[in-house]
Design a protein around this motif. Structure first.
Motif, PDB file in Angstrom:
ATOM      1  N   CYS A   6       0.823  -1.212   0.000  1.00  0.00           N
ATOM      2  CA  CYS A   6       0.000   0.000   0.000  1.00  0.00           C
ATOM      3  C   CYS A   6       0.858   1.264   0.000  1.00  0.00           C
ATOM      4  O   CYS A   6       0.545   2.247  -0.702  1.00  0.00           O
ATOM      5  CB  CYS A   6      -0.939   0.000   1.210  1.00  0.00           C
ATOM      6  SG  CYS A   6      -2.170  -1.335   1.172  1.00  0.00           S
ATOM      7  N   GLN A   7       1.939   1.252   0.757  1.00  0.00           N
ATOM      8  CA  GLN A   7       2.808   2.432   0.799  1.00  0.00           C
ATOM      9  C   GLN A   7       3.401   2.743  -0.565  1.00  0.00           C
ATOM     10  O   GLN A   7       3.408   3.891  -1.018  1.00  0.00           O
ATOM     11  CB  GLN A   7       3.918   2.208   1.822  1.00  0.00           C
ATOM     12  CG  GLN A   7       3.450   2.200   3.262  1.00  0.00           C
ATOM     13  CD  GLN A   7       4.591   1.944   4.229  1.00  0.00           C
ATOM     14  OE1 GLN A   7       5.726   1.669   3.829  1.00  0.00           O
ATOM     15  NE2 GLN A   7       4.283   2.043   5.522  1.00  0.00           N
ATOM     16  N   ARG A  44       0.724   3.972  -3.151  1.00  0.00           N
ATOM     17  CA  ARG A  44       0.278   5.362  -2.915  1.00  0.00           C
ATOM     18  C   ARG A  44       1.295   6.355  -3.470  1.00  0.00           C
ATOM     19  O   ARG A  44       0.926   7.375  -4.069  1.00  0.00           O
ATOM     20  CB  ARG A  44       0.069   5.594  -1.427  1.00  0.00           C
ATOM     21  CG  ARG A  44      -1.138   4.866  -0.850  1.00  0.00           C
ATOM     22  CD  ARG A  44      -1.444   5.355   0.545  1.00  0.00           C
ATOM     23  NE  ARG A  44      -2.529   4.599   1.174  1.00  0.00           N
ATOM     24  CZ  ARG A  44      -2.336   3.594   2.017  1.00  0.00           C
ATOM     25  NH1 ARG A  44      -1.094   3.224   2.342  1.00  0.00           N
ATOM     26  NH2 ARG A  44      -3.369   2.963   2.534  1.00  0.00           N
ATOM     27  N   LYS A  45       2.562   6.066  -3.268  1.00  0.00           N
ATOM     28  CA  LYS A  45       3.598   6.955  -3.798  1.00  0.00           C
ATOM     29  C   LYS A  45       3.586   6.973  -5.311  1.00  0.00           C
ATOM     30  O   LYS A  45       3.741   8.035  -5.940  1.00  0.00           O
ATOM     31  CB  LYS A  45       4.963   6.482  -3.284  1.00  0.00           C
ATOM     32  CG  LYS A  45       6.113   7.352  -3.752  1.00  0.00           C
ATOM     33  CD  LYS A  45       7.447   6.860  -3.210  1.00  0.00           C
ATOM     34  CE  LYS A  45       8.588   7.714  -3.714  1.00  0.00           C
ATOM     35  NZ  LYS A  45       9.901   7.226  -3.237  1.00  0.00           N
ATOM     36  N   SER A  95       1.016   6.361  -7.314  1.00  0.00           N
ATOM     37  CA  SER A  95      -0.178   7.043  -7.814  1.00  0.00           C
ATOM     38  C   SER A  95      -0.022   8.558  -7.772  1.00  0.00           C
ATOM     39  O   SER A  95      -0.644   9.273  -8.584  1.00  0.00           O
ATOM     40  CB  SER A  95      -1.411   6.618  -7.013  1.00  0.00           C
ATOM     41  OG  SER A  95      -1.258   6.973  -5.647  1.00  0.00           O
ATOM     42  N   LYS A  96       0.776   9.070  -6.850  1.00  0.00           N
ATOM     43  CA  LYS A  96       1.026  10.509  -6.785  1.00  0.00           C
ATOM     44  C   LYS A  96       2.009  10.950  -7.855  1.00  0.00           C
ATOM     45  O   LYS A  96       1.882  12.040  -8.412  1.00  0.00           O
ATOM     46  CB  LYS A  96       1.573  10.889  -5.416  1.00  0.00           C
ATOM     47  CG  LYS A  96       0.562  10.739  -4.287  1.00  0.00           C
ATOM     48  CD  LYS A  96       1.191  11.129  -2.956  1.00  0.00           C
ATOM     49  CE  LYS A  96       0.188  10.971  -1.822  1.00  0.00           C
ATOM     50  NZ  LYS A  96       0.797  11.323  -0.508  1.00  0.00           N
ATOM     51  N   ARG A 131      -2.811   5.182 -12.575  1.00  0.00           N
ATOM     52  CA  ARG A 131      -3.259   5.601 -11.256  1.00  0.00           C
ATOM     53  C   ARG A 131      -4.477   4.774 -10.824  1.00  0.00           C
ATOM     54  O   ARG A 131      -4.603   4.406  -9.647  1.00  0.00           O
ATOM     55  CB  ARG A 131      -3.626   7.091 -11.289  1.00  0.00           C
ATOM     56  CG  ARG A 131      -3.870   7.677  -9.895  1.00  0.00           C
ATOM     57  CD  ARG A 131      -4.231   9.147  -9.964  1.00  0.00           C
ATOM     58  NE  ARG A 131      -3.160   9.931 -10.531  1.00  0.00           N
ATOM     59  CZ  ARG A 131      -3.208  10.531 -11.729  1.00  0.00           C
ATOM     60  NH1 ARG A 131      -4.292  10.408 -12.494  1.00  0.00           N
ATOM     61  NH2 ARG A 131      -2.185  11.239 -12.182  1.00  0.00           N
ATOM     62  N   SER A 170      -3.272   1.332  -9.525  1.00  0.00           N
ATOM     63  CA  SER A 170      -2.699   1.360  -8.173  1.00  0.00           C
ATOM     64  C   SER A 170      -3.781   1.558  -7.115  1.00  0.00           C
ATOM     65  O   SER A 170      -3.750   0.912  -6.059  1.00  0.00           O
ATOM     66  CB  SER A 170      -1.646   2.475  -8.075  1.00  0.00           C
ATOM     67  OG  SER A 170      -2.234   3.733  -8.372  1.00  0.00           O
ATOM     68  N   ARG A 171      -4.756   2.399  -7.388  1.00  0.00           N
ATOM     69  CA  ARG A 171      -5.819   2.617  -6.404  1.00  0.00           C
ATOM     70  C   ARG A 171      -6.671   1.354  -6.216  1.00  0.00           C
ATOM     71  O   ARG A 171      -7.088   1.031  -5.110  1.00  0.00           O
ATOM     72  CB  ARG A 171      -6.701   3.781  -6.838  1.00  0.00           C
ATOM     73  CG  ARG A 171      -6.016   5.142  -6.728  1.00  0.00           C
ATOM     74  CD  ARG A 171      -6.928   6.241  -7.213  1.00  0.00           C
ATOM     75  NE  ARG A 171      -6.278   7.558  -7.097  1.00  0.00           N
ATOM     76  CZ  ARG A 171      -6.819   8.694  -7.520  1.00  0.00           C
ATOM     77  NH1 ARG A 171      -8.030   8.674  -8.099  1.00  0.00           N
ATOM     78  NH2 ARG A 171      -6.174   9.838  -7.381  1.00  0.00           N
ATOM     79  N   ILE A 197      -4.795  -0.962  -3.940  1.00  0.00           N
ATOM     80  CA  ILE A 197      -4.795  -0.473  -2.560  1.00  0.00           C
ATOM     81  C   ILE A 197      -6.128  -0.798  -1.879  1.00  0.00           C
ATOM     82  O   ILE A 197      -6.169  -1.248  -0.725  1.00  0.00           O
ATOM     83  CB  ILE A 197      -4.519   1.045  -2.541  1.00  0.00           C
ATOM     84  CG1 ILE A 197      -3.076   1.317  -2.974  1.00  0.00           C
ATOM     85  CG2 ILE A 197      -4.770   1.616  -1.146  1.00  0.00           C
ATOM     86  CD1 ILE A 197      -2.770   2.800  -3.174  1.00  0.00           C
ATOM     87  N   GLU A 198      -7.229  -0.569  -2.587  1.00  0.00           N
ATOM     88  CA  GLU A 198      -8.536  -0.879  -2.010  1.00  0.00           C
ATOM     89  C   GLU A 198      -8.682  -2.376  -1.729  1.00  0.00           C
ATOM     90  O   GLU A 198      -9.271  -2.788  -0.727  1.00  0.00           O
ATOM     91  CB  GLU A 198      -9.634  -0.410  -2.961  1.00  0.00           C
ATOM     92  CG  GLU A 198      -9.706   1.102  -3.134  1.00  0.00           C
ATOM     93  CD  GLU A 198     -10.744   1.518  -4.149  1.00  0.00           C
ATOM     94  OE1 GLU A 198     -11.369   0.589  -4.747  1.00  0.00           O
ATOM     95  OE2 GLU A 198     -10.931   2.732  -4.361  1.00  0.00           O
TER      96      GLU A 198
END
Length: 888
Positions: free
Chosen positions: A729-730, A733-734, A736-737, A745, A748-749, A752-753
């Motif tokens: 997850c870490q 998130r990086k 996706s930014k 993006r 990756s989201r 994470i979900e």
């Protein structure tokens, strides 16, 4: 002389010829060479007369056949038996002599009073008359001087004459058979020794006319109708009984029947002589049917031998010097001129010969009592085919000495046919029929080894990749598996070794250029080896250990040398296919509970280390597809064995590549494959511009997120999943930014979900556990009972991935399909004109908007060729163009 019973007998004639030949050879040798010590010793002992008196006989070539001495234990018994026989024979001779003296009008004087030398001398000088005239004088002289010797000779002669009289009275055909055999012996004598035959023709012409004299005698066949009367003057008088007309007619009919039988025999003999003189035998439908009846209906060994010999000739028809080899061996070859006879011969032998072999060796014809549990006709053919046959049981058969060589010749001929035939239908038929003969190969280890080599070549043949040959490949593997089950124990190790080496040799040529056509074959061969290695895990463990160690040695050599040649040995399709094979073998054994299967599970750790070593060998951007291949193999091992294998770090390292954050290059895709890059079919990216195009980025990142989601799904029921998902997850998130692409993006989201959802469920489930974390031994300790296992979820994920990949392929429009059919249905000249007009239309610039839209709708010719790929069920599809750099 032909009327006398002694001279009608064939053995006396042969004896007389042998004596004459011996004297002729002796006289000729004395004239040419000085007599040897051995010949002088033979003459001193009495010569031929002495040998005959001792009871010895002569062979056809004039050699003495000496009676073998009996053993010491049986001497007394045989002597007593001989004395009893002599006494009985003497009584019978006395009775016959008295009866003959009463009925003989000539008195007691007869040819029995002569010794053998005087008898032969008298016959040579003047026939029976002179012999009869000299018999009285010689007999009287000898009776005055040597009474004992004369009496013995007379008794022996009377015995022989009485025996011949009884033999001639038994059947009217005995004389005719003797005449026929005599003629055959004279014919053979004229061929083998022409000089001796010329000598007889010059000096003893009457002996060579034996049959002609007998044929002119008329009605002198019955000794009861005519008697002989010899007086001292040498006049012969014959007294015949008066017979009725009916009796004469009956005698004439018997003679006619005998003549017909002799003529038939002579015709058959001539036919046999013609066949013997001919260089080969023409196999006709009538002759083949006779062979079938003799072999399969009458259960005759001679018929079986003849039809297998013809089958051998049919199998060697493609050989250039087959007939010459048969002539050198002294055997006659068959000539098969009709194709229908050839087809029937092959079909009947392959389908029915195994029944005769089983009948003579294991069935009723073996002469061995059948035990309970033995093979019988009521059992299924599949059970009999997979059941091994003990060679000792075959050797116990009474007909093993006769049928064994026939069976061996049949098996060798079949193997020769398999090695020389090229037609897939013929090969498939022979391989299917071979199922009944494989159990008999236990008695012939060399034949079994040659059969395994031939079957392996057919199974791994690379010349033909058509669908018809796939049937041949399948049947060849079935016979290899059958041999592994039926042959003695060490043979299965040869099967394991030969099949793996053939697979590795074939995988060497599965490069990027030919992978699309060879991948289905490589996959099929790999599945066959997985099945073969699951038969005996004890033997499979030894071979798997050796070959996995061999892969590790290649990897170690590449790590130490660090040369392009050493890297090329590891980073090639052959190495990757071998890793895939051993991964499949260990995964199939991981689901078994047997103790032998646990040995195979112990090889999971070394294979995993080898795969990780391949991943870290050259960690460059260009070899990213190869690393993704290795991650798939590790996930497959983890799902099958339910072990944790960390591959998340390999996937997350891809997000650190700098090429992901650069602006992709735009390239012209016109005229190229519309499906883009397919990572399952490549090992490395192009050398120039690796991971710089949008197609490459989309394919690689899509593969990374698919594998990452699968990793999360595999370990979702582990007690440590919340901690496992923190790092994922870490990093996502990086990413996706940092990324500017909305599609990446979203990938990756979504991951994470998914991690957050599974983490919450894992925390809730492990709070209800009564076990401490240190006491947890199962990986999926949180899995409910109604949820599929890791392996089932992995297979479901692979199946879903294949469906999505097939659905994502581009589909041509109906107009494009219609135009493609029209072009395909046109004649060649019209099609060329149509293609030329299309090319001219593409080059020309039209100002009309409709023409521009129509030009955009036109499909490239290469795109039309990819139509057939949409109908394929496998993941491999045709129509991909690779650069020369990808083939390295």
């Amino acid at each position: 002389p032909h009327n006398h019973p002694l001279l009608v007998s064939l053995p006396f004639y042969l004896c007389y010829f042998l004596v004459l030949r011996q004297s002729y050879v002796a006289g000729e040798s004395e004239a040419m060479v000085k007599t040897t010590k051995r010949s002088r010793k033979f003459v001193a002992k009495g010569g031929v007369k002495s040998m005959l008196e001792k009871g010895n006989t002569f062979t056809k070539k004039g050699r003495v056949r000496v009676k073998r001495r009996a053993k010491d234990d049986d001497v007394e018994a045989k002597a007593a038996k001989r004395r009893r026989e002599q006494e009985a024979a003497k009584k019978q001779q006395d009775a016959k002599r008295r009866k003959r003296d009463e009925e003989d009008l000539a008195g007691t004087a007869n040819l029995g009073d002569l010794d053998i030398d005087d008898f032969f001398r008298s016959v040579a000088e003047g026939g029976v008359d002179s012999a009869d005239s000299g018999s009285d004088g010689s007999a009287s002289d000898e009776n005055d001087n040597e009474d004992n010797e004369g009496g013995d000779a007379s008794s022996s002669s009377d015995d022989d004459s009485s025996a011949d009289d009884s033999a001639s009275d038994d059947s009217s055909l005995d004389d005719e058979d003797a005449e026929r055999r005599m003629k055959e012996e004279m014919k053979k004598l004229s061929e083998s020794d022409p000089e001796f035959h010329k000598y007889l023709k010059d000096n003893e012409q009457s002996l060579l006319e034996f049959g002609d004299e007998d044929d002119g005698d008329g009605d002198d066949d019955d000794n009861d109708n005519e008697y002989e009367d010899d007086d001292r003057a040498g006049v012969k008088e014959s007294f015949s009984y008066e017979v009725d007309n009916d009796e004469e007619d009956a005698m004439m009919e018997e003679e006619d029947e005998a003549t017909e039988r002799v003529s038939k025999k002579e015709k058959a003999k001539k036919k046999e002589e013609e066949e013997e003189n001919s260089a080969y035998i023409i196999l006709t439908p009538k002759l083949l049917m006779q062979y079938e009846q003799g072999a399969f209906k009458s259960h005759g060994i001679k018929g079986l031998k003849r039809i297998t010999t013809a089958y051998k000739t049919a199998c060697h028809m493609s050989d250039a010097n087959a007939e010459e080899q048969e002539e050198q061996r002294g055997k006659k070859a068959y000539n098969i001129e009709d194709s229908a006879v050839f087809d029937r011969l092959m079909a009947i032998c392959l389908r029915q010969c195994h029944e005769e072999f089983r009948y003579h060796l294991l069935g009723e014809g073996s002469g061995v009592e059948q035990r309970k549990g033995d093979d019988n006709d009521d059992s299924d053919d599949d059970d009999i085919a997979d059941k091994p046959v003990n060679p000792k049981r075959l050797a116990k058969s009474n007909r093993w000495a006769q049928v064994g060589p026939i069976l061996q010749s049949f098996l060798k001929s079949t193997l020769h046919l398999l090695s020389e035939a090229k037609e897939p239908q013929l090969l498939a038929f022979v391989l299917k029929s071979l199922v009944h003969y494989v159990p008999f190969m236990t008695a012939y280890p060399r034949v079994a080894k040659a059969c395994l080599k031939t079957l392996t070549n057919l199974w791994s043949a690379s010349l033909d990749t058509s669908e018809e040959y796939q049937v041949v490949r399948l049947n060849a593997f079935l016979r290899i598996r059958q041999m592994a089950l039926t042959q003695p124990f060490p043979f299965i190790e040869q099967c394991l070794k030969s099949t793996y080496l053939a697979y590795a040799k074939r995988a060497k040529f599965a490069t990027a250029a030919s992978l699309t056509s060879l991948l289905p074959t490589i996959t099929f061969m790999g599945n066959c080896i997985v099945e073969l290695y699951s038969l005996d895990y004890a033997s499979s463990y030894q071979h798997a250990f050796v070959y996995i160690r061999q892969l590790a040695l290649h990897l170690r050599s590449a790590i130490q040398k660090k040369t392009p040649e050493a890297f090329r040995i590891v980073y090639c399709w052959q190495y990757i296919h071998c890793l895939k094979l051993w991964t499949a073998v260990l995964c199939s054994a991981a689901g078994k509970i047997d103790d032998e299967a646990q040995l195979m599970k112990s090889l999971i750790f070394p294979l995993t280390e080898v795969i990780f070593g391949v991943i870290r060998l050259v960690p460059t951007t260009r070899h990213l597809p190869l690393r993704l291949h290795c991650v798939r193999l590790l996930q497959q091992i983890s799902a099958a064995s339910e072990l944790y294998i960390p591959t998340t770090s390999v996937l997350l390292e891809v997000l650190d590549l700098k090429e992901l954050y650069l602006k992709p290059k735009r390239i012209d895709t016109r005229g190229k494959d519309v499906r883009g890059i397919r990572l399952p079919l490549i090992l490395k990216l192009p050398k120039e511009g690796a991971l710089r195009t949008a197609e490459q980025l989309d394919a690689c990142l899509a593969e990374v997120f698919v594998l990452l989601n699968r990793e999360v799904d595999l370990y979702r029921y582990s007690a440590g999943f919340p901690e496992f998902s923190v790092r994922i997850c870490q990093r996502l998130r990086k990413y996706s930014k940092d990324t500017k692409n909305g599609r990446y993006r979203a990938y990756s989201r979504g991951c994470i979900e998914l991690c957050a959802k599974y983490s919450a469920a894992a925390i809730k489930a492990r709070s209800q556990l009564q076990e401490a974390p240190k006491d947890v031994k199962r990986l999926e300790v949180l899995k409910p009972s109604n949820v599929p296992t890791m392996n089932d979820r992995y297979e479901a994920s692979i199946a879903k991935e294949k469906r999505l990949e097939q659905a994502s392929q581009p589909v041509l429009s109906d107009a494009a399909k219609r135009s493609e059919r029209e072009v395909a249905g046109m004649p060649s000249k019209v099609a060329k004109d149509a293609e030329g007009s299309e090319d001219d239309g593409e080059r020309s610039k039209s100002k009309n908007t409709r023409k521009q839209k129509k030009k955009k709708l036109e499909v490239n010719k290469k795109d039309l060729e990819n139509i057939g790929a949409l109908e394929e069920q496998d993941e491999v599809q045709e129509g991909i163009d690779w650069d020369s750099d990808d083939e390295e």
